[in-house]
Design a protein around this motif. Structure first.
Motif, PDB file in Angstrom:
ATOM      1  N   GLY A   1      90.881  38.759 -30.856  1.00 59.37           N
ATOM      2  CA  GLY A   1      92.038  39.257 -30.139  1.00 59.37           C
ATOM      3  C   GLY A   1      93.243  39.299 -31.051  1.00 59.37           C
ATOM      4  N   VAL A   2      93.830  40.490 -31.215  1.00 59.06           N
ATOM      5  CA  VAL A   2      95.027  40.665 -32.028  1.00 59.06           C
ATOM      6  C   VAL A   2      96.177  40.948 -31.065  1.00 59.06           C
ATOM      7  CG1 VAL A   2      96.111  41.931 -33.909  1.00 59.06           C
ATOM      8  CG2 VAL A   2      93.634  41.608 -33.895  1.00 59.06           C
ATOM      9  N   TYR A   3      97.058  39.990 -30.900  1.00 56.63           N
ATOM     10  CA  TYR A   3      98.129  40.091 -29.916  1.00 56.63           C
ATOM     11  C   TYR A   3      99.409  40.526 -30.619  1.00 56.63           C
ATOM     12  CZ  TYR A   3      94.610  37.517 -27.374  1.00 56.63           C
ATOM     13  OH  TYR A   3      93.427  37.127 -26.801  1.00 56.63           O
ATOM     14  N   ASN A   4      99.714  41.825 -30.482  1.00 55.24           N
ATOM     15  CA  ASN A   4     100.864  42.439 -31.139  1.00 55.24           C
ATOM     16  C   ASN A   4     101.592  43.294 -30.119  1.00 55.24           C
ATOM     17  OD1 ASN A   4     102.663  43.381 -33.115  1.00 55.24           O
ATOM     18  ND2 ASN A   4     101.373  45.167 -33.499  1.00 55.24           N
ATOM     19  N   GLY A   5     102.846  42.982 -29.858  1.00 56.37           N
ATOM     20  CA  GLY A   5     103.598  43.687 -28.837  1.00 56.37           C
ATOM     21  C   GLY A   5     103.894  42.752 -27.677  1.00 56.37           C
ATOM     22  N   THR A   6     104.042  43.346 -26.497  1.00 55.39           N
ATOM     23  CA  THR A   6     104.342  42.564 -25.305  1.00 55.39           C
ATOM     24  C   THR A   6     103.373  42.953 -24.199  1.00 55.39           C
ATOM     25  OG1 THR A   6     106.683  42.519 -25.894  1.00 55.39           O
ATOM     26  CG2 THR A   6     106.121  41.964 -23.631  1.00 55.39           C
ATOM     27  N   GLY A   7     102.748  41.951 -23.585  1.00 53.79           N
ATOM     28  CA  GLY A   7     101.831  42.267 -22.506  1.00 53.79           C
ATOM     29  C   GLY A   7     100.976  41.091 -22.091  1.00 53.79           C
TER      30      GLY A   7
ATOM     31  N   ASN B   1     103.933  37.925 -26.611  1.00 54.83           N
ATOM     32  CA  ASN B   1     105.163  38.653 -26.884  1.00 54.83           C
ATOM     33  C   ASN B   1     105.466  38.517 -28.370  1.00 54.83           C
ATOM     34  OD1 ASN B   1     107.631  39.909 -26.906  1.00 54.83           O
ATOM     35  ND2 ASN B   1     108.618  38.545 -25.435  1.00 54.83           N
ATOM     36  N   THR B   2     105.306  39.591 -29.130  1.00 56.90           N
ATOM     37  CA  THR B   2     105.615  39.604 -30.559  1.00 56.90           C
ATOM     38  C   THR B   2     106.435  40.855 -30.859  1.00 56.90           C
ATOM     39  OG1 THR B   2     103.642  40.854 -31.256  1.00 56.90           O
ATOM     40  CG2 THR B   2     103.399  38.482 -31.023  1.00 56.90           C
TER      41      THR B   2
ATOM     42  N   TYR C   1     109.372  37.054 -34.341  1.00 61.66           N
ATOM     43  CA  TYR C   1     108.731  35.968 -33.616  1.00 61.66           C
ATOM     44  C   TYR C   1     107.434  36.451 -32.964  1.00 61.66           C
ATOM     45  CZ  TYR C   1     110.717  38.348 -29.572  1.00 61.66           C
ATOM     46  OH  TYR C   1     111.036  39.286 -28.638  1.00 61.66           O
ATOM     47  N   GLY C   2     106.595  35.500 -32.668  1.00 64.09           N
ATOM     48  CA  GLY C   2     105.396  35.746 -31.876  1.00 64.09           C
ATOM     49  C   GLY C   2     105.154  34.562 -30.960  1.00 64.09           C
ATOM     50  N   ARG C   3     104.861  34.861 -29.689  1.00 61.79           N
ATOM     51  CA  ARG C   3     104.583  33.805 -28.713  1.00 61.79           C
ATOM     52  C   ARG C   3     103.327  34.185 -27.947  1.00 61.79           C
ATOM     53  NH1 ARG C   3     110.082  35.170 -27.591  1.00 61.79           N
ATOM     54  NH2 ARG C   3     111.563  33.727 -28.586  1.00 61.79           N
ATOM     55  N   MET C   4     102.476  33.205 -27.707  1.00 64.04           N
ATOM     56  CA  MET C   4     101.240  33.468 -26.982  1.00 64.04           C
ATOM     57  C   MET C   4     100.807  32.217 -26.236  1.00 64.04           C
ATOM     58  SD  MET C   4      97.697  32.899 -27.043  1.00 64.04           S
ATOM     59  CE  MET C   4      97.176  32.587 -28.707  1.00 64.04           C
ATOM     60  N   VAL C   5     100.334  32.420 -25.007  1.00 62.49           N
ATOM     61  CA  VAL C   5      99.745  31.326 -24.250  1.00 62.49           C
ATOM     62  C   VAL C   5      98.555  31.883 -23.493  1.00 62.49           C
ATOM     63  CG1 VAL C   5     101.271  31.691 -22.262  1.00 62.49           C
ATOM     64  CG2 VAL C   5     100.160  29.481 -22.573  1.00 62.49           C
ATOM     65  N   TYR C   6      97.454  31.127 -23.462  1.00 62.23           N
ATOM     66  CA  TYR C   6      96.314  31.575 -22.648  1.00 62.23           C
ATOM     67  C   TYR C   6      95.713  30.411 -21.891  1.00 62.23           C
ATOM     68  CZ  TYR C   6      92.640  30.161 -26.115  1.00 62.23           C
ATOM     69  OH  TYR C   6      91.792  29.476 -26.950  1.00 62.23           O
ATOM     70  N   GLN C   7      95.079  30.770 -20.796  1.00 65.67           N
ATOM     71  CA  GLN C   7      94.325  29.815 -19.986  1.00 65.67           C
ATOM     72  C   GLN C   7      92.907  30.331 -19.845  1.00 65.67           C
ATOM     73  OE1 GLN C   7      95.162  26.648 -18.527  1.00 65.67           O
ATOM     74  NE2 GLN C   7      92.931  26.764 -18.543  1.00 65.67           N
ATOM     75  N   GLN C   8      91.955  29.519 -20.255  1.00 69.88           N
ATOM     76  CA  GLN C   8      90.535  29.885 -20.170  1.00 69.88           C
ATOM     77  C   GLN C   8      89.823  28.935 -19.217  1.00 69.88           C
ATOM     78  OE1 GLN C   8      88.409  31.233 -23.734  1.00 69.88           O
ATOM     79  NE2 GLN C   8      86.890  29.633 -23.359  1.00 69.88           N
ATOM     80  N   VAL C   9      88.942  29.503 -18.417  1.00 71.06           N
ATOM     81  CA  VAL C   9      88.154  28.731 -17.460  1.00 71.06           C
ATOM     82  C   VAL C   9      86.686  29.082 -17.669  1.00 71.06           C
ATOM     83  CG1 VAL C   9      87.712  28.225 -15.031  1.00 71.06           C
ATOM     84  CG2 VAL C   9      90.039  28.783 -15.786  1.00 71.06           C
TER      85      VAL C   9
END
Length: 678
Positions: free
Chosen positions: A617-623, A595-596, A570-578
């Motif tokens: 941005g490559v989101y791999n892992g948890t953070g 979290n992937t 699984y992979g989960r991602m959420v971001y907030q940009q201002v």
């Protein structure tokens, strides 16, 4: 090594002096302020990782310098604008046929809509805006010049920097100077990556002339070529499967474009020209370029290094170790009768490498072939709401063929569709191809059927979808049999109000990969099915004229069907940009939580960066990840930018590996830039 270092230093001085001369000259020039186009970031926000950023910015930069004439451009030229679909182009051509020339951009609003007109406005001109340099009474020639520099460094140096394995420092530098006057332009680029020793590890010079009588375009120095659908050569393709279901299949690019990017691969070096001899158009080119290659013990090229890194002794030893020479031509015949227009033509390319290349003789134990021979035929025409395109290409070493064909059709007003078929030969090989494909862009070893639809339901709602059914005749070296797969995606954009805009993407993909499901001693190579499901939702909020918000959430599930049983990742991602902008000052920031648990479940998202660049941005892992971007324009001729980025990982103590390892769980970077325009 000392001789090499001395040579590099002398070369740096020469190029540095050239930059200084350009800068001094530019202070005595008339000015045109260079602007960063936020619409580019909108394009990047809605695609995955299959995009060549350098090529995209190259195309946009060239369009800024050589704007497309709304009243003279044909279908192919108008289609070069990334924001226009084929139906938009057809609408412009139909308006010109029925009503005559377009006199203003306001008039264009009624043809393609206000939003798209605003997006293409910086890259088009109406006829009466044409430069007046042809007039004998003109007393001055407008001269535009710019100097752009960027400095990048990482907060925790890489192991190769600390142990001396890398010959250079913890800084990446980029310098670009441009000068344009009337129909002439020149650009120069210097670039070094982190760990490289010299500021001019990569240098590029391009001088071009356009729209001078029969001379449509001429380039001396570094340039790119794109013919037809990119089967023979397609160095101008930047998107594959993107958010435009009907626009990513067909290659839309100028045949010859100067190369002003820092990309160290995928360009030619020499001279090219396009002559417009109505109704014929002829393009001639020659290139002599040194490439980085991996050469085995038999003196045969096994592959080319495309990273452009020259940090270690091994990487430096491979720098420019192979000479590639090319020559060729493209001939087009243009025809137009009322609403019917089109073109037909052919291309030929001959090339040679200074060493034998195993891809040119794949069945041989040791290749002895170093020459390339490629031919292609192309057609494209449009009538009313229908547009057809095709290309067939042939390679001599190895001997095989590839072809593709497609049709675009405006079903109803606001509803457009595209259907395309591709048949890429197993042994077809072109080192310069840029074809539409599921796996790579080499126009080899792939068959497919593609159908895409996009519909503007109302001024607030747009929906689109595509379905791609593909086959690899040979799955891989260890699995010599066919493999089928499919990819489908649905898109929706809903402008709920002037404040809220929603974007939704849903994707399902089935694809097989060859996998050793045995051991290192007893191999068991099998096709491993991989099923990917992905959902992405964006919400853009215009709080006020100066404050903008973007929220994104994405879920990704990957199921790998091993012989021992299925495994789900699984992979989960959420971001907030201002984002905030007020006059000459702008500030933007984004906080991402991800979290992937597998690399195939990694999530990609483009991040705003300094002008003329973008970060993936490559989101791999948890953070968690954070970036802050500030821009300030203290003077009309100056724009400053600074960016800070860091990621906090909770599942590791060090980042990366080998000489690129950084002894931290929170790698970060800083990026500074200054753009001067005159």
């Amino acid at each position: 090594m000392r001789q090499l270092s001395s040579l590099l230093k002398r070369h740096s001085l020469l190029v540095g002096m050239t930059f200084f001369v350009c800068l001094v000259f530019s202070f005595f020039s008339f000015s045109a302020l260079a602007r960063e186009n936020d619409d580019l970031q909108d394009l990047l926000n809605n695609v995955e990782s299959e995009v060549n950023i350098d090529r995209l910015f190259d195309v946009i930069g060239e369009l800024k310098k050589n704007k497309i004439s709304l009243n003279d451009a044909d279908f192919e030229e108008l289609h070069q604008l990334p924001w226009l679909q084929s139906s938009d182009v057809q609408a412009i051509l139909a308006w010109r046929h029925d009503n005559g020339p377009i006199h203003s951009l306001r008039e264009l609003d009624t043809v393609i809509g206000r939003e798209k007109t605003a997006r293409i406005a910086p890259y088009v001109r109406v006829k009466n805006e044409q430069p007046s340099s042809k007039s004998p009474s003109a007393k001055a020639v407008d001269v535009d010049a710019s100097l752009y520099s960027r400095l990048f460094w990482e907060t925790t140096p890489r192991k190769g920097i600390l142990n001396g394995k890398y010959a250079g420092s913890n800084f990446k530098e980029y310098h670009r100077a441009e000068l344009s006057l009337s129909h002439l332009s020149a650009s120069m680029v210097l670039e070094k990556d982190i760990g490289e020793p010299a500021i001019d590890d990569f240098s590029s010079l391009s001088i071009s002339a356009s729209d001078l009588g029969v001379l449509k375009m001429a380039v001396l120095g570094n340039y790119r070529l794109s013919f037809a659908q990119g089967l023979l050569i397609g160095q101008g393709r930047y998107f594959s499967k993107g958010t435009d279901p009907t626009g990513s299949v067909r290659l839309s690019s100028k045949q010859v474009t100067p190369s002003a990017s820092s990309s160290e691969f995928g360009f030619l070096q020499g001279a090219a020209t396009t002559l417009k001899l109505d109704p014929l158009e002829v393009t001639l080119f020659y290139s002599s370029n040194h490439l980085d290659a991996i050469i085995n013990g038999d003196g045969v090229i096994t592959s080319f290094s495309t990273s452009g890194y020259h940090r270690t002794i091994l990487e430096i030893s491979r720098k420019d170790n192979v000479l590639e020479t090319l020559s060729g031509a493209n001939l087009l015949y243009h025809y137009q009768a009322g609403v019917v227009s089109g073109r037909a033509g052919c291309s030929v390319l001959y090339g040679n490498y200074s060493q034998p290349f195993d891809s040119l003789e794949p069945e041989a134990a040791v290749s002895r072939i170093s020459s390339v021979g490629l031919y292609s035929f192309e057609t494209a025409f449009s009538i009313g709401k229908v547009s057809l395109f095709s290309e067939s290409a042939f390679s001599c070493h190895p001997n095989d063929a590839s072809w593709t064909a497609g049709a675009e059709y405006e079903v109803l007003r606001g509803v457009s569709a595209v259907a395309a078929i591709r048949r890429y030969g197993v042994n077809y090989y072109s080192p310069f191809a840029g074809a539409f494909a599921e796996r790579g862009d080499g126009a080899s070893n792939e068959d497919g059927y593609y159908l895409g639809v996009q519909a503007k339901i109302s001024n607030r709602l747009t929906v689109g979808a595509y379905y791609d059914l593909f086959t690899f005749p040979v799955l891989g070296d260890h699995c010599q049999y066919p493999s089928d797969g499919n990819d489908s995606r649905v898109f929706m954009t809903w402008k709920q109000s002037s404040v809220f805009t929603w974007n939704l993407q849903l994707q399902h993909k089935y694809k097989e990969e060859q996998k050793n499901q045995g051991t290192s001693k007893i191999a068991l190579w099998t096709p491993m099915p991989q099923i990917t499901n992905r959902c992405q939702l964006d919400c853009n909020v215009s709080v006020s004229e100066h404050v903008h918000l973007r929220t994104r959430g994405e879920l990704k599930n990957v199921v790998k069907q091993y012989l021992a049983g299925d495994k789900s990742f699984y992979g989960r991602m959420v971001y907030q940009q201002v984002g905030y902008d007020e006059g000459a000052f702008g500030l933007k920031g984004r906080l991402t939580i991800f979290n992937t648990n597998d690399y195939d479940a990694a999530i990609y998202a483009y991040e705003d960066d300094l002008p003329l660049t973008s970060s993936l941005g490559v989101y791999n892992g948890t953070g968690k990840s954070l970036f802050l971007l500030a821009t300030w324009q203290p003077l009309k001729q100056m724009k400053l930018a600074a960016r800070f980025e860091t990621t906090w990982y909770s599942d590791r103590k060090v980042y990366s590996s080998g000489n690129d390892e950084r002894a931290t769980s929170a790698p970060g970077s800083c990026h500074l830039g200054c753009l001067l325009s005159f």
